[in-house]
Design a protein around this motif. Sequence first.
Motif, short mmCIF file in Angstrom:
data_model
loop_
_atom_site.label_atom_id
_atom_site.label_comp_id
_atom_site.label_asym_id
_atom_site.label_seq_id
_atom_site.Cartn_x
_atom_site.Cartn_y
_atom_site.Cartn_z
N LEU A 1 0.84 -1.20 0.00
CA LEU A 1 0.00 0.00 0.00
C LEU A 1 0.88 1.26 0.00
N ALA A 2 1.91 1.27 0.82
CA ALA A 2 2.81 2.42 0.87
C ALA A 2 3.49 2.64 -0.48
N ASN A 3 3.92 1.56 -1.12
CA ASN A 3 4.57 1.68 -2.42
C ASN A 3 3.64 2.29 -3.45
N LYS A 4 2.41 1.83 -3.50
CA LYS A 4 1.44 2.35 -4.47
C LYS A 4 1.10 3.81 -4.20
N VAL A 5 0.87 4.15 -2.95
CA VAL A 5 0.49 5.52 -2.61
C VAL A 5 1.66 6.48 -2.85
N GLU B 1 4.23 6.08 -4.86
CA GLU B 1 4.48 6.17 -6.30
C GLU B 1 3.50 7.16 -6.94
N HIS B 2 2.24 7.06 -6.57
CA HIS B 2 1.22 7.97 -7.10
C HIS B 2 1.51 9.41 -6.70
N LEU B 3 1.81 9.63 -5.43
CA LEU B 3 2.06 10.99 -4.95
C LEU B 3 3.33 11.58 -5.57
N THR B 4 4.33 10.75 -5.81
CA THR B 4 5.55 11.20 -6.47
C THR B 4 5.23 11.68 -7.88
N SER C 1 10.43 9.40 0.88
CA SER C 1 11.32 8.24 0.96
C SER C 1 11.24 7.50 2.29
N LYS C 2 10.83 8.18 3.35
CA LYS C 2 10.75 7.52 4.65
C LYS C 2 9.44 6.76 4.85
N VAL C 3 8.51 6.91 3.92
CA VAL C 3 7.22 6.21 4.03
C VAL C 3 7.40 4.81 3.47
N THR C 4 7.46 3.83 4.36
CA THR C 4 7.67 2.45 3.92
C THR C 4 6.48 1.55 4.22
N LYS C 5 5.62 1.98 5.13
CA LYS C 5 4.42 1.22 5.48
C LYS C 5 3.28 2.20 5.71
N THR D 1 -5.98 3.84 6.88
CA THR D 1 -6.33 5.17 7.40
C THR D 1 -5.26 6.18 6.99
N GLN D 2 -4.00 5.81 7.11
CA GLN D 2 -2.91 6.71 6.74
C GLN D 2 -2.91 6.98 5.22
N ALA D 3 -3.22 5.95 4.43
CA ALA D 3 -3.27 6.12 2.97
C ALA D 3 -4.34 7.12 2.58
N PHE D 4 -5.53 7.00 3.18
CA PHE D 4 -6.60 7.95 2.89
C PHE D 4 -6.17 9.37 3.27
N ALA D 5 -5.52 9.52 4.42
CA ALA D 5 -5.10 10.84 4.87
C ALA D 5 -4.07 11.44 3.92
N MET D 6 -3.12 10.65 3.47
CA MET D 6 -2.10 11.15 2.56
C MET D 6 -2.69 11.57 1.22
N LEU D 7 -3.64 10.79 0.72
CA LEU D 7 -4.22 11.10 -0.58
C LEU D 7 -5.20 12.28 -0.52
N ALA D 8 -5.77 12.51 0.66
CA ALA D 8 -6.73 13.61 0.81
C ALA D 8 -6.04 14.97 0.90
N ASP D 9 -4.78 14.98 1.30
CA ASP D 9 -4.06 16.26 1.46
C ASP D 9 -3.76 16.90 0.12
#
Length: 97
Positions: A64-68, A70-73, A81-85, A89-97
């Motif tokens: 999940l971290a890899n896909k999210v 990669e998309h955000l990059t 680079s420090k996001v490895t897992k 809930t964290q994925a939704f938060a990152m994509l909503a920002d």
Amino acid sequence: MHSSFPKIIFSDHELALVEDEADIESFVYGLSEEQQQEAILLLTTGLYVNLQGESVKALTDVELANKVTEHLTQEGVCCLSKVTKLTPTQAFAMLAD
């Protein structure tokens, strides 16, 4: 299909945060039949389902971290680079920002 939104939709190397059924339809419009069969949705509850609403195998926190990330990059977000897992809930938060 589960009606609560938002959802994250994955297909091959693409993903999107979708807010309604129209967003899902737009996402799958350009996909081949095979890609549509492989597409999965992540619900806010953490459940992974296919486009028919049937449960499918969950991604690991690392996948999940890899896909999210990669998309955000690709969207121009830096310093991931420090996001490895990621939990759902964290994925939704990152994509909503």
